[in-house]
Design an enzyme around this catalytic site. Sequence first.
Site, PDB file in Angstrom:
ATOM      1  N   HIS A 149      38.518  66.972  76.972  1.00 37.15           N
ATOM      2  CA  HIS A 149      37.557  66.055  77.581  1.00 37.15           C
ATOM      3  C   HIS A 149      38.034  65.610  78.961  1.00 37.15           C
ATOM      4  O   HIS A 149      37.219  65.233  79.811  1.00 37.15           O
ATOM      5  CB  HIS A 149      37.359  64.812  76.701  1.00 37.15           C
ATOM      6  CG  HIS A 149      36.707  65.103  75.391  1.00 37.15           C
ATOM      7  ND1 HIS A 149      37.428  65.502  74.291  1.00 37.15           N
ATOM      8  CD2 HIS A 149      35.412  65.049  75.004  1.00 37.15           C
ATOM      9  CE1 HIS A 149      36.596  65.683  73.273  1.00 37.15           C
ATOM     10  NE2 HIS A 149      35.379  65.406  73.679  1.00 37.15           N
ATOM     11  N   ASP A 174      31.440  74.161  73.804  1.00 32.57           N
ATOM     12  CA  ASP A 174      31.655  72.719  73.773  1.00 32.57           C
ATOM     13  C   ASP A 174      30.912  72.133  74.971  1.00 32.57           C
ATOM     14  O   ASP A 174      30.456  72.869  75.865  1.00 32.57           O
ATOM     15  CB  ASP A 174      33.161  72.413  73.838  1.00 32.57           C
ATOM     16  CG  ASP A 174      33.536  71.155  73.069  1.00 32.57           C
ATOM     17  OD1 ASP A 174      32.656  70.314  72.828  1.00 32.57           O
ATOM     18  OD2 ASP A 174      34.720  71.016  72.721  1.00 32.57           O
TER      19      ASP A 174
END
Length: 511
Positions: free
Chosen positions: A198, A269
Site C-alpha cells: 500500500h 490488487d
Amino acid sequence: MRAGSRKTGLTTGSPRSTDDLDRLAMAVLQPGFEGTAPPGWLCRALAEGLGGVVLFARNIADPAQTAALTAALRADNPEVIVAVDEEGGTVTRLEAGSGSSWPGNLALGVADDVRLTERVARQIGRLVAASGITLDYAPVVDVNADPLNPVIGIRSFGTDPEAVSRHAVAWIKGLQGGGVAACAKHFPGHGATRSDSHLELPTVEAPREVLDLRDLPPFRAAIAAGVQAIMCGHLLVPALDEVPATLSRAVLTGLLRDELGFDGVLVTDAIEMRAVAALHEPGEIAVRALAAGADAVCVGRSSPGGESVYELRDAIVGAAREGRLSEERLVEAAGRVRRLARWHEARARVRAAAAHDADEGLGDAVAAAALRMAGAAARPVLSAAPLVVQISARLSQAVDPSAGGRRPGLAAAIAEILPGTERAEIGEGDGLPDLGTAAGRPVVLAVHDAVRHGWMRHLIAEAVRARPDAVVVETGVPGPPAGAVYLATHGDSAASMRAAARRLTDDASAS
C-alpha cells in the site's frame, strides 16, 4: 473529461468499432465508489458495460442496505461482478464496525482442522451471498515466511507451505461450495516481505527454487481446487522478472497461466497502491497489467463524478488502437469476467440452500481452539474487573478503517463478563498510565504484533516491571511470552476477543 465522452484522434484501422472497444474496456474494470447507494455516474457506467464493482466498508451500513445496493447495481448490468474483501479476522467489510464474527486465517491455521476451516469459509460465504456479492477477494494464501511482515501476518494461515495449502483448499471449498467465488491472493506470494505494498514496492529476494518450495505451493493447490479467481500482488520478484508482478507477462502469463495452468479470472490488487502508483499513471498501469495477463483491474477509489473510470477506459481503448494492447487479449479478459458472472448466476440454488445452513457458535468455538496460554498459575486469571491498556500501532490500510473508529476490542469483551472494566489506549510516543493507581485491580496489556514494534516491547517491559502480575494478550503474530500470563489469540476478530475474555475469566456461559 466529461463522463461518457470518448477520446478523440483514434485510428480507424481496427476490425472492431469504438463502441465495441469501449464496452470491452469497461468490462475489465472493477472500481470502488463513495456512498451507500450507487451514484449516477456508476449507473451510467454499468449500463455501458462496466464489468465489476468493489465494495468497501464505506459502502456498507447493514445487511438489508447492502443487498439493496447490489440489487440496484444489477438493475443496470445483470452480469456485474460485485466484489468485496471479506477474509474473516482482521479484514472485514461487512462487519467492519463490530469486528468479524469469524476468526481469521492464522487462528484457523493454529486450530489446524481443515473441516473447521471449510465450515468457517462456508459461513462467511453465507454472509457474503446474503448481500448479493459475486466474488470474495479471499482467501489470503501467502505463506507468512517473515514474522516482521507488516501487511500479511495474521491474514496468513501460517509459515508452513503444506499447512497453508491444506487450509487454502478447505477455505476455497467452503466458500465456493456455498455459491460465492473465491480469489486466492497475493500471487506470486507476499509473505516474505518487510514492506507494505500500500505504501511502497516490496521486493521478494529469493531464488526460484525457494519460490517453488515456499510461495507457489498454495497457489498450485488453489488452482487444483478450482478457485475461480486469483489476485496478483504488487511485488517485485527479481528471480521472475525485473518489473512488478502486476505488470509482468513472465509472471502473470508465463508462470501463472502457462506453467501453473490457471484459466480463471486474474484480478489486480488496487492500482492506486503506491507500489505501482509511484511508477506509472493509472491508465498506464491498467494497460500494462492487461497486456501482462490480468483480466480485471481493481481500483479502490474513483473520482466523485466517475471521470477516473472513463479515463481508464480511454487509456485501454487507446492502447488497443495503437497496438500496445492486442484486441484479442482484451476480448479474452472480458470473456473471463463474463464467464465468472455466469458461474455465479448458475449457482443461485446453491446459495439459496446454503442460506439455511447456519452453524451456530462456530466462530467462537474455533477462536477458542486457537488460543494458546503461557504462565497461567491460577484460574480464573481475572477475578475482578481489570484495567485494559490497549497498546496500538497504526492499522494496515488493508484493514480498511473507513468504517469509522476502532472496533470494540478486548476491553469491551471483558466488560461484558466483568462490568467495571476500564480501558486506556496508548500509541507510539505515549507513556503508560499510572499503573500504581490500579492497585487491587488486575492489569491487562492488549497488544498487536509486538514482535514487529520495538517501542511496543519497551512499553510491555516497563509495564511488567511496574506490575509483575500483568496479563499480556497478543492479538497478532506471537513473540516471546511476557507478563505473569501470556495469551496469544492469533487474531483480533470479535470472535477471538470473546474467546480471550472467556478464557481469562473462565466464563463458558456463551460457548
